[in-house]
Design an enzyme around this catalytic site. Structure first.
Site, PDB file in Angstrom:
ATOM      1  N   ALA A  65       0.858  -1.177   0.000  1.00  0.00           N
ATOM      2  CA  ALA A  65       0.000   0.000   0.000  1.00  0.00           C
ATOM      3  C   ALA A  65       0.901   1.236   0.000  1.00  0.00           C
ATOM      4  O   ALA A  65       2.059   1.160   0.410  1.00  0.00           O
ATOM      5  CB  ALA A  65      -0.883  -0.019   1.239  1.00  0.00           C
ATOM      6  N   GLY A 108       0.618  -5.036   0.962  1.00  0.00           N
ATOM      7  CA  GLY A 108      -0.593  -5.111   0.145  1.00  0.00           C
ATOM      8  C   GLY A 108      -0.336  -5.770  -1.208  1.00  0.00           C
ATOM      9  O   GLY A 108      -1.253  -6.357  -1.803  1.00  0.00           O
ATOM     10  N   GLU A 111      -0.540  -9.338  -0.560  1.00  0.00           N
ATOM     11  CA  GLU A 111      -1.954  -9.622  -0.280  1.00  0.00           C
ATOM     12  C   GLU A 111      -2.784  -9.612  -1.567  1.00  0.00           C
ATOM     13  O   GLU A 111      -3.689 -10.423  -1.735  1.00  0.00           O
ATOM     14  CB  GLU A 111      -2.490  -8.602   0.742  1.00  0.00           C
ATOM     15  CG  GLU A 111      -1.882  -8.833   2.124  1.00  0.00           C
ATOM     16  CD  GLU A 111      -2.129  -7.689   3.097  1.00  0.00           C
ATOM     17  OE1 GLU A 111      -1.935  -6.516   2.712  1.00  0.00           O
ATOM     18  OE2 GLU A 111      -2.521  -7.964   4.247  1.00  0.00           O
ATOM     19  N   GLU A 131       5.053  -5.054   6.964  1.00  0.00           N
ATOM     20  CA  GLU A 131       4.362  -3.944   7.648  1.00  0.00           C
ATOM     21  C   GLU A 131       4.892  -3.704   9.052  1.00  0.00           C
ATOM     22  O   GLU A 131       4.917  -2.584   9.543  1.00  0.00           O
ATOM     23  CB  GLU A 131       2.851  -4.223   7.716  1.00  0.00           C
ATOM     24  CG  GLU A 131       2.122  -4.167   6.379  1.00  0.00           C
ATOM     25  CD  GLU A 131       2.046  -5.507   5.675  1.00  0.00           C
ATOM     26  OE1 GLU A 131       2.863  -6.412   5.977  1.00  0.00           O
ATOM     27  OE2 GLU A 131       1.179  -5.661   4.801  1.00  0.00           O
TER      28      GLU A 131
END
Ligand code: HXC
Length: 257
Positions: A65, A108, A111, A131
């Site tokens: 992200a 992300g 993911e 993260e």
């Protein structure tokens, strides 16, 4: 679309979505994810499309992200932005999706790859949930999908230390389908998508739905769900065509009806 490139017929019945923020290593900002959601919805509704590939570039599938976009946010900002409803819609795509991963698939990005149904990787691919190194934790399914894919011990290690996993290791632990030399990863994804696209699109949707159901239910319920979808296949012209073609020793022509 500003941050993704969409080719609905990159190959017969196979669509390609390419993440296109190369300078930022395809960091997933909110606009990119919104575009991804809209593109997948359109491709899901397009009868000519039977399988979808999501890819990045050689250096990065996606490095997570967009940290710069998130850095100043409060918990309530994050709650109100509600980015995960976008991810939920992506997850609901009915057609099979293959991630073609090279380089970084982090946070992300990892993911997003795991939200896809299969993953083809280049030898240079690196998977990770780093993260923890920036003071947070996975938020788009990492703790759940990674654990289901590679087991608790390895998932804990990756989530708690942020260690990257090489493509070879990811294949060994069942996170991905296969690893190929970097110059072949997209071609290999097209090959796999092409195989899927030759099957009955009706059966493919029902089969995908059934496999995914196994993550959400107990065996008895899962078997029940599978059985209903199996019966539903018999309402399709594709079932008649597939079985007749076998008996007549010819290749079936599936129509998705
Ligand atoms: C914003 C990013 C980014 C990211 C890289 N960039 N990753 N920008 N968000 N996630 C930008 C860098 O700031 C830099 O831009 C450019 O991309 C190139 O990156 P470099 O760091 O210079 O490259 P390199 O030295 O090769 O290192 C590559 C890297 C590193 C190891 C992948 O960039 C990195 O650690 N990125 C962050 C990985 C991460 O923590 N991902 C998880 C994010 S949180 P400039 O302009 O500075 O040159 C997350 C939560 C998901 O994903 C939850 C739900 C969605």
């Amino acid at each position: 679309m500003e941050f993704i490139l969409v080719t609905p017929q990159a190959r017969p019945h196979v669509a390609l979505i390419q993440l296109n923020r190369p300078k930022e290593l395809n960091a997933l900002n909110l606009q990119l994810m919104g575009e991804m959601r809209d593109a997948l919805k359109e491709l899901d509704d397009n009868d000519e499309v039977r399988a979808i590939i999501i890819t990045g570039n050689e250096r990065a599938f996606a490095a997570g992200a967009d940290i710069k976009q998130m850095a100043g946010k409060t918990a309530i900002d994050m709650l109100n932005i509600d980015q995960f409803s976008t991810w939920d819609q992506i997850r609901k795509t009915k057609k099979p999706i293959i991630a073609a991963v090279s380089g970084f698939a982090l946070g992300g990005g990892c993911e997003l790859a795991m939200t896809c149904d299969m993953i083809v990787a280049s030898e240079t691919a690196q998977f990770g949930q780093p993260e923890i190194k920036i003071g947070v934790m996975p938020g788009a399914g990492g703790t759940q999908r990674l654990t289901k894919a590679i087991g608790k011990a390895k998932a804990m290690e990756m989530v708690l230390t942020g260690r990257f996993m090489s493509a070879a290791e990811a294949e060994k632990h069942g996170l991905i389908n296969r690893v190929v030399p970097v110059e072949l990863y997209l071609e290999e994804a097209f090959k796999l998508a092409g195989e899927v696209a030759q099957m009955s699109p009706v059966a493919a949707k029902l089969a995908k739905e059934s496999v995914n159901r196994s993550f959400e239910t107990n065996l008895d319920e899962g078997l029940h769900f599978e059985r209903k979808n199996f019966y539903l296949c018999f309402a399709s012209e594709d079932q008649t065509e597939g079985m007749n073609a076998f008996v007549e020793k010819r290749k079936p022509e599936f129509k998705g009806r």
